[in-house]
Design a protein around this motif. Structure first.
Motif, PDB file in Angstrom:
ATOM      1  N   ILE A   5     -15.608  -7.172  -8.382  1.00 35.23           N
ATOM      2  CA  ILE A   5     -16.013  -8.489  -8.873  1.00 35.23           C
ATOM      3  C   ILE A   5     -14.876  -9.151  -9.634  1.00 35.23           C
ATOM      4  N   THR A   6     -14.209  -8.400 -10.525  1.00 39.71           N
ATOM      5  CA  THR A   6     -13.161  -9.028 -11.326  1.00 39.71           C
ATOM      6  C   THR A   6     -11.943  -9.380 -10.491  1.00 39.71           C
ATOM      7  N   VAL A   7     -11.568  -8.482  -9.586  1.00 34.62           N
ATOM      8  CA  VAL A   7     -10.337  -8.742  -8.825  1.00 34.62           C
ATOM      9  C   VAL A   7     -10.588  -9.661  -7.636  1.00 34.62           C
ATOM     10  N   TYR A   8     -11.695  -9.399  -6.899  1.00 31.36           N
ATOM     11  CA  TYR A   8     -11.896 -10.147  -5.662  1.00 31.36           C
ATOM     12  C   TYR A   8     -13.024 -11.191  -5.738  1.00 31.36           C
ATOM     13  N   GLY A   9     -13.653 -11.303  -6.911  1.00 31.02           N
ATOM     14  CA  GLY A   9     -14.800 -12.211  -7.064  1.00 31.02           C
ATOM     15  C   GLY A   9     -14.480 -13.633  -6.643  1.00 31.02           C
ATOM     16  N   THR A 179     -13.757 -12.201   5.065  1.00 34.98           N
ATOM     17  CA  THR A 179     -13.046 -11.962   3.812  1.00 34.98           C
ATOM     18  C   THR A 179     -13.416 -10.598   3.232  1.00 34.98           C
ATOM     19  N   ALA A 180     -14.710 -10.292   3.322  1.00 37.77           N
ATOM     20  CA  ALA A 180     -15.169  -9.009   2.782  1.00 37.77           C
ATOM     21  C   ALA A 180     -14.524  -7.838   3.528  1.00 37.77           C
ATOM     22  N   LYS A 181     -14.301  -8.031   4.821  1.00 39.35           N
ATOM     23  CA  LYS A 181     -13.641  -6.973   5.595  1.00 39.35           C
ATOM     24  C   LYS A 181     -12.261  -6.676   5.021  1.00 39.35           C
ATOM     25  N   THR A 187      -9.533  -1.979  -0.600  1.00 35.78           N
ATOM     26  CA  THR A 187     -10.054  -1.132  -1.682  1.00 35.78           C
ATOM     27  C   THR A 187     -10.680   0.170  -1.183  1.00 35.78           C
ATOM     28  N   PHE A 188     -11.036   0.221   0.065  1.00 37.33           N
ATOM     29  CA  PHE A 188     -11.798   1.335   0.649  1.00 37.33           C
ATOM     30  C   PHE A 188     -13.185   1.508   0.018  1.00 37.33           C
TER      31      PHE A 188
END
Lengths: 223, 247
Positions: A5-9, A179-181, A187-188
């Motif tokens: 959430i913090t990095v990719y939110g 994007t989620a992919k 991040t795995f």
């Protein structure tokens, strides 16, 4: 989960924004296409009826993923290479919009046709007996009643279309799933990523269907 | 009888089929100005189809229908213009469910620019008064009883100031206690000199109000005449048979 959430939110929210943009564009053109083919399905003209039916059958008979590949890769190849002399290059957003508009438009056409046909024939006859033209009777009497019965099905279709945007990840449009992919690949953390994405869809669609319910109630006042 | 001589509707050799089913086989008659014509007959006899041919809700398959000098069977006739002068009242009222009563009455006059909006609503209120429903102007059709709906439907047709009125079994869908109020409005209309063609099962009404009664069966006019004559002393076997069943 917190890390994602913090990095990719921000990235995921922006992707959700593109998802909504794509859905809105698709729905806008789908409404136009649906209206045209829906009305062509009910007018007293065999040719119009048949064209409308063929359109609906073809689009409904092809999976949207195939339609997406066809529009994004197939159509430019047809014009640029097979016919030649043209230079057509669609962006993923353009191709995606076309796909959604065609796909959703076909279902809308069916909803509109069924909605119009659900209005008692006597309404049209009464309007015509007063001297109104077919178009006037349609606009002032039949369509307003038809649209009322269509609203719940419309909302359902809107939601399906919003979810269908995820299919367009296959042509590289950076909507939410695509994007989620990438997030997952970086991040795995697949469980966390897809949980967050699922919740994001859930929130947007719940808001949409709740506000649609309110709208529906408003419109049925005076019945 | 001199003022009765002007012919409003003239039907000659009218035929109508739905596919291979012949509903009207050979209908010829005339309707004079100010005349009240009642059409009776068993169900399936073609009487409603005949009435619906008179404003081309059904397209005739053959013959001529001349209304105010225009042959409406002719495809070149602007039927919308002709319909402005022919009011129609349906068995199932067919009020516009999406509009309130006053809008039901003013829709056609406004859309067709018969008059200014003020005049249209003025006339609509007058017509509602005439059928005794001026307090229902802002109600919706769903809030009215069957009898009230049918009276509104008559008022709606009158707002176009037609010179002919067609009634397709106007009381058949009503509860018995509401038939009277609708028939009263129709009687008033007849007394005002309106030319009326009425498909009905109300023999009492036909006897009292009609100038002439037509008995139809199997797509033909079997017998026609003054109501006292036809209803009391029918000549044809089929008419006698029918009247024995309904009276």
């Amino acid at each position: 989960m917190i890390k994602i959430i913090t990095v990719y939110g921000g990235m995921l929210l922006a992707a959700m924004g593109r998802t909504l943009l794509l859905a809105l564009l698709g729905l806008f053109f789908a409404c136009i296409i649906g209206m045209i083919f829906g009305i062509m399905g009910v007018v007293k003209n065999r040719v119009c009826n048949v064209i409308s039916q063929i359109f609906v059958d073809v689009i409904r008979g092809v999976p949207m993923i195939v339609l997406a590949f066809f529009v994004y890769f197939g159509v430019p190849y047809l014009f640029n290479t097979i016919i030649g002399g043209f230079s057509i290059n669609l962006t993923a957003l353009q191709a995606g919009t076309v796909c959604l508009a065609l796909n959703c438009g076909a279902y809308m056409a069916e909803i509109i046709r069924a909605g119009i046909q659900s209005v008692d024939k006597g309404q049209m006859e009464a309007a015509r007996s007063l001297g109104l033209t077919y178009g006037m009777a349609m606009r002032k009497v039949v369509l307003p009643q038809a649209i009322r019965t269509m609203i719940p099905t419309f909302i359902n279709q809107f939601i399906i279309t919003l979810k269908d945007t995820s299919i367009l990840s296959v042509i590289g449009f950076p909507e939410l799933v695509n994007t989620a992919k990438n997030v997952q690949a970086n991040t795995f953390m697949s469980f966390q990523t897809w949980t967050i994405v699922g919740i994001m869809y859930l929130i947007v669609i719940t808001i949409l269907s709740r506000s649609a319910k309110v709208l529906e109630r408003r419109l049925s006042v005076g019945r | 009888m001199e003022d009765r001589k002007e012919i409003k509707i003239s039907v000659k050799n009218l035929k109508k089929n739905f596919g291979s089913l012949e509903v009207l086989k050979d209908i010829s008659t005339v309707v004079y100005k100010g005349e009240v014509l009642c059409i009776i007959g068993p169900s399936g006899s073609g009487k409603s189809t005949f009435l619906r041919c008179l404003n081309r809700l059904e397209e005739a398959s053959g013959g001529t229908i001349i209304i105010n000098g225009q042959n409406i069977v002719d495809k070149g006739t602007n039927i919308n213009k002709v319909r402005e002068n022919i009011g129609m009242v349906f068995q199932h009222f067919n009020l516009f469910n999406n509009l309130n009563i006053i809008d039901n009455l003013t829709l056609a006059p406004n859309m067709l620019k018969k008059c200014s909006k003020e005049e249209a609503s003025e006339r609509a209120r007058k017509m509602l008064q005439k059928v005794g429903l001026e307090d229902k102007a802002l109600s919706y059709p769903g809030q009215l009883s069957g009898g009230q709906k049918q009276r509104v439907a008559i008022a709606r047709a009158l707002c176009m100031e037609p010179d002919i009125m067609l009634f397709d079994e106007p009381t058949s869908a009503l509860d018995p206690e509401m038939v009277g109020e609708v028939l009263q409005v129709m009687k008033d209309l007849a007394a005002d000199g309106m030319t009326m063609v009425i498909v009905t099962h109300e023999m009492g009404f036909a006897r009292e109000v009609a100038d002439r009664v037509i008995f139809m069966d199997g797509g033909y006019i079997i017998e026609e005449g003054a109501p006292g004559e036809l209803l009391a002393n029918p000549k044809e076997a089929r008419t006698i048979d029918f009247l024995n069943k309904v009276l």
